[in-house]
Design a protein around this motif. Structure first.
Motif, PDB file in Angstrom:
ATOM      1  N   GLU A  16      71.524  58.157  79.314  1.00  0.00           N
ATOM      2  CA  GLU A  16      70.386  57.948  80.212  1.00  0.00           C
ATOM      3  C   GLU A  16      69.055  57.919  79.466  1.00  0.00           C
ATOM      4  OE1 GLU A  16      70.887  61.068  83.107  1.00  0.00           O
ATOM      5  OE2 GLU A  16      72.950  60.403  83.539  1.00  0.00           O
ATOM      6  N   ASP A  17      69.104  57.842  78.140  1.00  0.00           N
ATOM      7  CA  ASP A  17      67.900  57.769  77.301  1.00  0.00           C
ATOM      8  C   ASP A  17      66.928  58.916  77.569  1.00  0.00           C
ATOM      9  OD1 ASP A  17      68.872  55.340  76.210  1.00  0.00           O
ATOM     10  OD2 ASP A  17      67.937  54.197  77.823  1.00  0.00           O
ATOM     11  N   ARG A  18      67.461  60.106  77.786  1.00  0.00           N
ATOM     12  CA  ARG A  18      66.630  61.298  78.021  1.00  0.00           C
ATOM     13  C   ARG A  18      66.564  62.096  76.716  1.00  0.00           C
ATOM     14  NH1 ARG A  18      69.056  64.711  81.184  1.00  0.00           N
ATOM     15  NH2 ARG A  18      71.021  63.627  81.490  1.00  0.00           N
ATOM     16  N   ARG A  53      69.491  53.631  66.363  1.00  0.00           N
ATOM     17  CA  ARG A  53      70.918  53.325  66.533  1.00  0.00           C
ATOM     18  C   ARG A  53      71.084  51.840  66.834  1.00  0.00           C
ATOM     19  NH1 ARG A  53      72.878  55.306  72.430  1.00  0.00           N
ATOM     20  NH2 ARG A  53      70.808  55.432  73.351  1.00  0.00           N
ATOM     21  N   PRO A  54      72.147  51.254  66.317  1.00  0.00           N
ATOM     22  CA  PRO A  54      72.312  49.807  66.430  1.00  0.00           C
ATOM     23  C   PRO A  54      72.523  49.301  67.855  1.00  0.00           C
ATOM     24  CG  PRO A  54      74.121  50.785  65.182  1.00  0.00           C
ATOM     25  CD  PRO A  54      73.164  51.877  65.492  1.00  0.00           C
ATOM     26  N   ARG A  55      73.125  50.119  68.731  1.00  0.00           N
ATOM     27  CA  ARG A  55      73.368  49.696  70.112  1.00  0.00           C
ATOM     28  C   ARG A  55      72.890  50.783  71.049  1.00  0.00           C
ATOM     29  NH1 ARG A  55      78.511  46.117  71.032  1.00  0.00           N
ATOM     30  NH2 ARG A  55      77.288  45.854  72.897  1.00  0.00           N
ATOM     31  N   THR A  56      72.036  50.403  71.978  1.00  0.00           N
ATOM     32  CA  THR A  56      71.548  51.361  72.972  1.00  0.00           C
ATOM     33  C   THR A  56      72.082  51.050  74.363  1.00  0.00           C
ATOM     34  OG1 THR A  56      69.540  50.065  73.290  1.00  0.00           O
ATOM     35  CG2 THR A  56      69.435  51.859  71.687  1.00  0.00           C
ATOM     36  N   ASP A  57      72.826  49.966  74.481  1.00  0.00           N
ATOM     37  CA  ASP A  57      73.366  49.544  75.782  1.00  0.00           C
ATOM     38  C   ASP A  57      74.793  50.065  75.973  1.00  0.00           C
ATOM     39  OD1 ASP A  57      74.542  47.964  73.819  1.00  0.00           O
ATOM     40  OD2 ASP A  57      74.545  46.156  75.050  1.00  0.00           O
ATOM     41  N   ASP A  88      80.483  49.229  76.051  1.00  0.00           N
ATOM     42  CA  ASP A  88      79.261  48.428  75.972  1.00  0.00           C
ATOM     43  C   ASP A  88      78.738  48.142  77.379  1.00  0.00           C
ATOM     44  OD1 ASP A  88      80.758  46.293  77.034  1.00  0.00           O
ATOM     45  OD2 ASP A  88      80.859  45.204  75.132  1.00  0.00           O
ATOM     46  N   ALA A  89      77.702  47.323  77.478  1.00  0.00           N
ATOM     47  CA  ALA A  89      77.047  47.047  78.763  1.00  0.00           C
ATOM     48  C   ALA A  89      77.985  46.366  79.758  1.00  0.00           C
ATOM     49  CB  ALA A  89      75.804  46.192  78.548  1.00  0.00           C
TER      50      ALA A  89
END
Length: 116
Positions: A16-18, A53-57, A88-89
């Motif tokens: 949740e990007d917290r 980080r290379p992937r945030t999704d 992944d997304a």
């Protein structure tokens, strides 16, 4: 916060990007050992997760949480193994993992990651 709650909160904060919550959860001396690298220190790890980080999704799909609590006082800490998958997304599996979290007095002190 008991060890299983701390482990689940760790993944939720990342997914949740917290990042403030993530920092609050980790001990100052936090170490994360992964197959590809080791992060030493809470600030180093949080900065990587937030900025590099290379992937945030991605999301962590947890399949099992296994507890080996401190036999002397389970409220103070213990180890938790978490088995899951990073998605992944599009909800496609990137890889499976087992993370072993060491928790002391509500803070995650160490994580050792094993991947397939």
């Amino acid at each position: 916060m008991n060890p299983p709650e701390a482990a689940r909160s760790y993944y939720a904060a990342i997914d949740e990007d917290r990042y403030d919550d993530l920092a609050d959860l980790l001990a100052a001396e936090f170490v994360h050992q992964r197959p590809d690298r080791t992060f030493e220190g809470r600030e180093t790890f949080v900065a990587f997760m937030r900025d590099d980080r290379p992937r945030t999704d991605t999301t962590h799909e947890l399949d099992g949480v296994y507890v080996a609590e401190n036999e002397n006082d389970p409220t103070r800490g213990g180890e938790v193994a978490v088995r899951g998958r990073l998605l992944d997304a599009d909800d496609d599996r990137l890889f499976a993992f087992v993370d072993v979290h060491t928790v002391e007095i509500g803070s995650v002190v160490r994580i050792r990651t094993y991947t397939d």
